[in-house]
Design a protein around this motif. Sequence first.
Motif, short mmCIF file in Angstrom:
data_model
loop_
_atom_site.label_atom_id
_atom_site.label_comp_id
_atom_site.label_asym_id
_atom_site.label_seq_id
_atom_site.Cartn_x
_atom_site.Cartn_y
_atom_site.Cartn_z
N GLY A 35 0.86 -1.15 -0.28
CA GLY A 35 0.04 0.17 0.05
C GLY A 35 0.46 1.25 -0.04
O GLY A 35 0.26 1.88 -0.64
N PHE A 36 1.50 1.07 0.73
CA PHE A 36 2.90 2.45 1.09
C PHE A 36 3.76 2.78 -1.07
O PHE A 36 3.63 3.86 -1.26
CB PHE A 36 3.99 1.83 1.90
N TRP A 39 1.01 4.21 -2.96
CA TRP A 39 1.24 5.33 -2.16
C TRP A 39 1.65 6.31 -3.73
O TRP A 39 2.28 7.06 -3.29
CB TRP A 39 0.92 5.07 -0.78
N TYR A 61 1.59 9.98 4.36
CA TYR A 61 1.06 8.45 4.11
C TYR A 61 -0.41 7.87 5.57
O TYR A 61 -1.34 8.13 4.67
CB TYR A 61 1.87 7.62 3.83
N LEU A 62 0.16 8.13 6.50
CA LEU A 62 -0.36 7.55 7.77
C LEU A 62 -1.81 8.99 7.31
O LEU A 62 -3.42 8.54 7.55
CB LEU A 62 0.24 7.46 8.61
N GLU A 64 -2.82 10.86 4.96
CA GLU A 64 -3.86 11.09 4.34
C GLU A 64 -4.66 9.68 4.44
O GLU A 64 -5.85 9.85 3.59
CB GLU A 64 -3.28 10.47 2.86
N THR A 65 -4.15 8.66 5.13
CA THR A 65 -4.22 7.30 4.54
C THR A 65 -5.98 7.30 6.05
O THR A 65 -6.98 6.67 5.71
CB THR A 65 -4.40 6.12 5.37
N THR A 68 -8.87 9.56 4.72
CA THR A 68 -9.54 8.57 3.49
C THR A 68 -10.23 7.91 4.69
O THR A 68 -12.04 7.92 3.92
CB THR A 68 -8.71 8.46 2.75
N LEU A 69 -10.34 7.18 5.16
CA LEU A 69 -10.92 7.06 6.28
C LEU A 69 -11.72 7.22 7.04
O LEU A 69 -12.77 6.94 7.29
CB LEU A 69 -10.20 5.50 7.09
#
Length: 71
Positions: A35-36, A39, A61-62, A64-65, A68-69
Motif C-alpha cells: 500500500g505504501f 502510494w 501516507y498515514l 492521508e490514509t 480517507t478513512l
Amino acid sequence: MANSTPTFWNPHAAMERRDSQIWSDLKRAIATSSGFQRWQVDREDGQRLRHLSLDQQVRAYLRETLETLAY
C-alpha cells in the motif's frame, strides 16, 4: 538510605527509547508494505516526495490514509 533507585535509571528516558524503537519498527513495516509503495508511485508530486525523509513520507501516507478513512 535516601534513594535506592540508581541514578542512571530514568523511566521517562526508557519510555522514550521504547517509543522510538516502536516507531522505527512500525515505519519500516509500513515502508515495505504494498500500500505504501503504491502510494509512492501514485503521488502526482513524486519528485517532491523523493526529497522527503522516509519518516516524513510515512507520516504523510498515514495522514492521508486516516483522512480517507474518516470520510
